[in-house]
Design a protein around this motif. Structure first.
Motif, PDB file in Angstrom:
ATOM      1  N   ASN A  56      41.569  12.764 -25.248  1.00 26.90           N
ATOM      2  CA  ASN A  56      42.956  12.718 -25.608  1.00 26.90           C
ATOM      3  C   ASN A  56      43.383  11.819 -25.254  1.00 26.90           C
ATOM      4  OD1 ASN A  56      42.866  15.235 -27.950  1.00 26.90           O
ATOM      5  ND2 ASN A  56      43.465  16.350 -26.119  1.00 26.90           N
ATOM      6  N   LYS A  59      42.606   8.656 -26.660  1.00 26.82           N
ATOM      7  CA  LYS A  59      43.006   8.348 -27.334  1.00 26.82           C
ATOM      8  C   LYS A  59      43.533   7.506 -27.628  1.00 26.82           C
ATOM      9  CE  LYS A  59      44.531  10.635 -31.768  1.00 26.82           C
ATOM     10  NZ  LYS A  59      45.807  10.893 -31.279  1.00 26.82           N
ATOM     11  N   LEU A  60      44.974   7.933 -26.810  1.00 23.80           N
ATOM     12  CA  LEU A  60      45.991   7.473 -26.260  1.00 23.80           C
ATOM     13  C   LEU A  60      46.391   6.632 -26.862  1.00 23.80           C
ATOM     14  CD1 LEU A  60      48.276  10.689 -25.214  1.00 23.80           C
ATOM     15  CD2 LEU A  60      48.184   9.534 -27.295  1.00 23.80           C
ATOM     16  N   GLU A  61      44.866   6.199 -24.919  1.00 18.15           N
ATOM     17  CA  GLU A  61      44.850   4.475 -24.255  1.00 18.15           C
ATOM     18  C   GLU A  61      44.708   3.576 -25.539  1.00 18.15           C
ATOM     19  OE1 GLU A  61      44.165   4.066 -19.902  1.00 18.15           O
ATOM     20  OE2 GLU A  61      41.726   4.215 -21.136  1.00 18.15           O
ATOM     21  N   GLU A  63      45.041   4.140 -28.438  1.00 19.09           N
ATOM     22  CA  GLU A  63      46.264   3.702 -29.318  1.00 19.09           C
ATOM     23  C   GLU A  63      47.245   2.401 -29.371  1.00 19.09           C
ATOM     24  OE1 GLU A  63      46.387   8.039 -31.678  1.00 19.09           O
ATOM     25  OE2 GLU A  63      47.498   7.531 -30.452  1.00 19.09           O
ATOM     26  N   ALA A  64      47.336   2.733 -27.705  1.00 16.30           N
ATOM     27  CA  ALA A  64      48.601   1.771 -26.938  1.00 16.30           C
ATOM     28  C   ALA A  64      48.068  -0.226 -26.952  1.00 16.30           C
ATOM     29  CB  ALA A  64      48.896   2.645 -25.564  1.00 16.30           C
ATOM     30  N   GLU A 215      39.417  11.481 -33.450  1.00 11.48           N
ATOM     31  CA  GLU A 215      40.389  12.843 -33.917  1.00 11.48           C
ATOM     32  C   GLU A 215      39.379  14.170 -34.333  1.00 11.48           C
ATOM     33  OE1 GLU A 215      42.325  10.093 -36.807  1.00 11.48           O
ATOM     34  OE2 GLU A 215      43.510  10.126 -35.228  1.00 11.48           O
TER      35      GLU A 215
END
Length: 218
Positions: A56, A59-61, A63-64, A215
């Motif tokens: 997770n 994934k956030l990294e 997206e940034a 995801e």
């Protein structure tokens, strides 16, 4: 007769002791087995939970990083359009308004060093949780995504380094009394963006594909 009864009694006592011993051993073995099973179950759940947290975070990294690279691609595309305009006209036919709008004269010597976020993936690598991923295609996508990040970062930074050098040169000449009404003309006539724009677009696509895979497992 007495000796026979005595021997039989001793045999029964020995058998009883062996029986009690075996029962005690069985209890210990069963207890150890239950403990080990519980420990394995707890450890397995903990590892899976940790892996989920790491994925997770990655994934956030990513997206940034996608937002960062898309923003950079838009900026590079503006300069590329300016370069196309310069190369498709001779100097006499260039319109002053198009030059001002397409080729910003400010910040020609600005230093830009593109840095992407990689700490989540670095932590994941050293955690040992990577071995828990059964999906080898996902694992390969993760490695490739972060490898491409470094490669494209190099392309983009090289582009800005060369453009900065040209901007400084023009500024120095202007200080000497020589006016350059077309910002970075020589630079954009001679060079493209060295694959930086195409690299940014390809990288963005690769990162988005990797995010979709993450995801599915989250």
């Amino acid at each position: 007769m007495y000796m026979a009864k005595h021997s039989m009694s001793k045999f029964k006592k020995s058998t009883n002791k062996i029986g009690r011993y075996l029962r005690e051993i069985s209890v210990v073995v069963i207890g150890v087995a239950i403990t080990l099973s519980a420990s394995y179950w707890i450890t397995s759940r903990s590892e899976k939970r940790d892996m989920t947290l790491y994925l997770n975070a990655i994934k956030l990294e990513l997206e940034a990083n996608i937002k960062r690279i898309d923003k950079e691609a838009a900026y590079l595309e503006d300069w590329e359009n300016y370069a196309i305009y310069l190369r498709s006209h001779d100097k006499k036919s260039l319109h002053p308004d198009s030059i001002r709008m397409g080729g910003p004269g400010t910040g020609l010597g600005t230093v830009k060093n593109i840095i992407f976020q990689t700490s989540a993936f670095e932590m994941f690598k050293i955690s040992g949780a990577m071995r828990l991923i059964d999906d080898k295609e996902l694992l390969q996508s993760l490695w490739e995504a972060y490898l491409y990040l470094e490669i494209i970062r190099g392309y983009v930074n090289e582009y800005y380094t060369l453009k900065k050098a040209q901007g400084i040169k023009e500024t120095q000449l202007e200080l000497e009394g020589k006016v350059f009404p077309i910002p970075l003309y020589d630079f954009f006539i001679s060079y493209t963006n060295f694959g930086a724009l195409e690299g940014c677009k390809s990288l963005s696509k690769k990162l988005k594909e990797t995010v979709l895979k993450l995801e599915k497992v989250s």
